[in-house]
Design a protein around this motif. Structure first.
Motif, short mmCIF file in Angstrom:
data_model
loop_
_atom_site.label_atom_id
_atom_site.label_comp_id
_atom_site.label_asym_id
_atom_site.label_seq_id
_atom_site.Cartn_x
_atom_site.Cartn_y
_atom_site.Cartn_z
N PHE B 47 0.82 -1.21 0.00
CA PHE B 47 0.00 0.00 0.00
C PHE B 47 0.86 1.27 0.00
CE2 PHE B 47 -4.43 -0.02 -0.47
CZ PHE B 47 -4.86 1.29 -0.22
N TRP B 48 0.62 2.24 0.87
CA TRP B 48 1.39 3.48 0.82
C TRP B 48 2.88 3.20 0.97
CZ3 TRP B 48 -1.99 6.52 -1.14
CH2 TRP B 48 -3.30 6.57 -0.68
N LYS B 63 -0.16 3.64 -14.99
CA LYS B 63 -0.48 3.45 -16.41
C LYS B 63 -1.71 4.24 -16.84
CE LYS B 63 1.61 -1.02 -15.90
NZ LYS B 63 1.37 -2.32 -15.29
N ASN B 64 -2.69 4.40 -15.94
CA ASN B 64 -3.87 5.17 -16.32
C ASN B 64 -3.93 6.48 -15.52
OD1 ASN B 64 -5.13 4.65 -13.79
ND2 ASN B 64 -5.84 2.67 -14.53
N MET B 66 -5.86 7.63 -13.22
CA MET B 66 -6.08 7.56 -11.77
C MET B 66 -4.78 7.23 -11.05
SD MET B 66 -9.86 5.83 -11.28
CE MET B 66 -9.57 4.46 -12.40
N GLN B 67 -4.04 6.26 -11.62
CA GLN B 67 -2.77 5.89 -11.01
C GLN B 67 -1.76 7.03 -11.09
OE1 GLN B 67 -2.24 2.48 -13.52
NE2 GLN B 67 -3.15 1.06 -12.05
N MET B 69 -2.47 10.18 -11.18
CA MET B 69 -2.92 11.21 -10.25
C MET B 69 -2.49 10.87 -8.81
SD MET B 69 -6.69 12.85 -10.17
CE MET B 69 -7.20 13.68 -8.66
N LEU B 70 -2.62 9.61 -8.46
CA LEU B 70 -2.21 9.19 -7.11
C LEU B 70 -0.73 9.51 -6.87
CD1 LEU B 70 -3.99 5.71 -6.68
CD2 LEU B 70 -4.40 7.76 -5.33
N MET B 127 -0.41 -7.09 -5.39
CA MET B 127 -1.71 -6.42 -5.52
C MET B 127 -1.56 -4.90 -5.52
SD MET B 127 -4.97 -6.80 -3.04
CE MET B 127 -4.56 -5.24 -2.21
N ASP B 130 -0.25 -3.77 -8.86
CA ASP B 130 -1.34 -3.74 -9.84
C ASP B 130 -2.20 -2.48 -9.65
OD1 ASP B 130 -0.49 -6.15 -10.81
OD2 ASP B 130 -2.03 -7.34 -9.79
N MET B 131 -2.63 -2.25 -8.42
CA MET B 131 -3.56 -1.14 -8.18
C MET B 131 -2.94 0.22 -8.45
SD MET B 131 -6.08 -2.15 -5.02
CE MET B 131 -6.82 -0.52 -4.98
N PHE B 132 -1.65 0.38 -8.12
CA PHE B 132 -0.98 1.66 -8.35
C PHE B 132 -0.32 1.72 -9.73
CE2 PHE B 132 -1.57 1.88 -3.80
CZ PHE B 132 -1.63 3.22 -3.51
#
Lengths: 165, 165, 165
Positions: B47-48, B63-64, B66-67, B69-70, B127, B130-132
């Motif tokens: 996570f963080w 890649k997108n 949202m990622q 922007m994070l 995981m 993947d999410m980030f």
């Protein structure tokens, strides 16, 4: 896991890291309950957590301006912990204490006293004392000798269960 | 608990979850000290916390949109961690580093290097990657293969002491 | 550590303390994965964490005005957890759920259901129920009897690995 555990209960090695009111509370509840159950319990007090163990009458601590500023920005002492959220300039903690009183829950300061009386060892982190400019005289009575992370980890290496709060 | 512990020291299985400066510091101190004591130490970075292990030269990851922007909202890299409180637009961390220097305390980046050199395994969470939208190329050199929570828990099942930071 | 561990896998004793979205997620991932691996897993749900386990249809909980106010300020239920940072009035969690969906990561509510189905015991903290004025009827179905810190610590004393999240 049964016979041996009955002979010598497993130890608990808490890292009291956070200075927030509710986490201080959690640490004190676990430490005092563990001691009451006969688990040998040590609390390694470090970073923001060490500010909780400064004597209540101390207002400003530290040797240089940066250390003094840190203590001014975040008042030390167990009676001045803030909630991590919904602090509302002190109204959140006040409500918590009201509710605790109403339901017979001991305050962190009372739990700390009880824990110490039952043999919990509170051990300050030397590195944090250096960085925040804290002396042993700044800390409440009855705390152990300042130690480093190696001493804490030796409790874990010997089988105590670590809990980082 | 004595002879056996001397033969094979107990392992330490840290979950490096938080991306905050002071918790990163705590994780690195525990990991490097444990390694110096001969405790087999693994750090599951999730996570963080995984943002801390992004290469310093990477500015935007993902890649997108949202990622991306994070990563823009919370700059990755171990040199850009913020304090959980009293950050004051970077003044808090600057004071911390000044105090650390004055008192001979190593910075998180130095502790990370020392820990890796002493054999601490830093294992990224698949995981979270993947999410980030993080790739292995985004992460600093020397990290292990990305794994899931099951691999982390297998360390604990085998007797390592878990610490969630 | 090998033959014995294969016979009876080591237990996991999670303290689900935080009510934040991402920590709730971490707790549910660890609990469901541990259960899938056959580790006897208990989750002691306390303080802000207990708000996560309030039934989704409950909007206001508590018996007196202070307790009601606490539930109004921080809406209970697993679907209303907020990120510890970058919450942006709900946009952060929305992005997280979008990313999770895209990468096939289960939401906390789904993981909770899976964990319960695989035998994870969710045990509410009696003291927190008292302080927040929560009744068993307020909590989701399938939770265990409310217990105190001593019950949690007995899991640890018997050898379960503690994780405080």
């Amino acid at each position: 896991m049964t016979t041996e555990a009955e002979a010598t209960p497993r130890g608990l090695a808490i890292i009291c890291y956070s200075g927030e009111l509710e986490k201080t509370w959690a640490a004190m509840i676990l430490a005092s309950t563990a001691a009451a159950m006969g688990m040998p319990t040590k609390v390694f007090v470090t970073f923001w957590g060490l500010q909780t163990f400064v004597k209540p009458e101390k207002r400003v601590t530290g040797k240089n301006w940066m250390q003094k500023m840190l203590s001014i920005m975040s008042r030390p002492g167990i009676a001045h912990r803030k909630l991590s959220k919904m602090n509302f300039l002190g109204m959140g903690p006040w409500m918590m204490f009201q509710l605790a009183k109403q339901y017979g829950v001991s305050k962190p300061a009372e739990l700390l006293e009880a824990a110490a009386a039952m043999g919990v060892e509170f051990v300050p982190c030397q590195m944090t004392m250096d960085m925040f400019g804290l002396t042993r005289e700044d800390l409440i009575d009855g705390m152990g000798e300042p130690v480093g992370a190696a001493t804490y980890l030796s409790y874990v290496a010997e089988g105590s269960a670590p809990i980082f709060i």
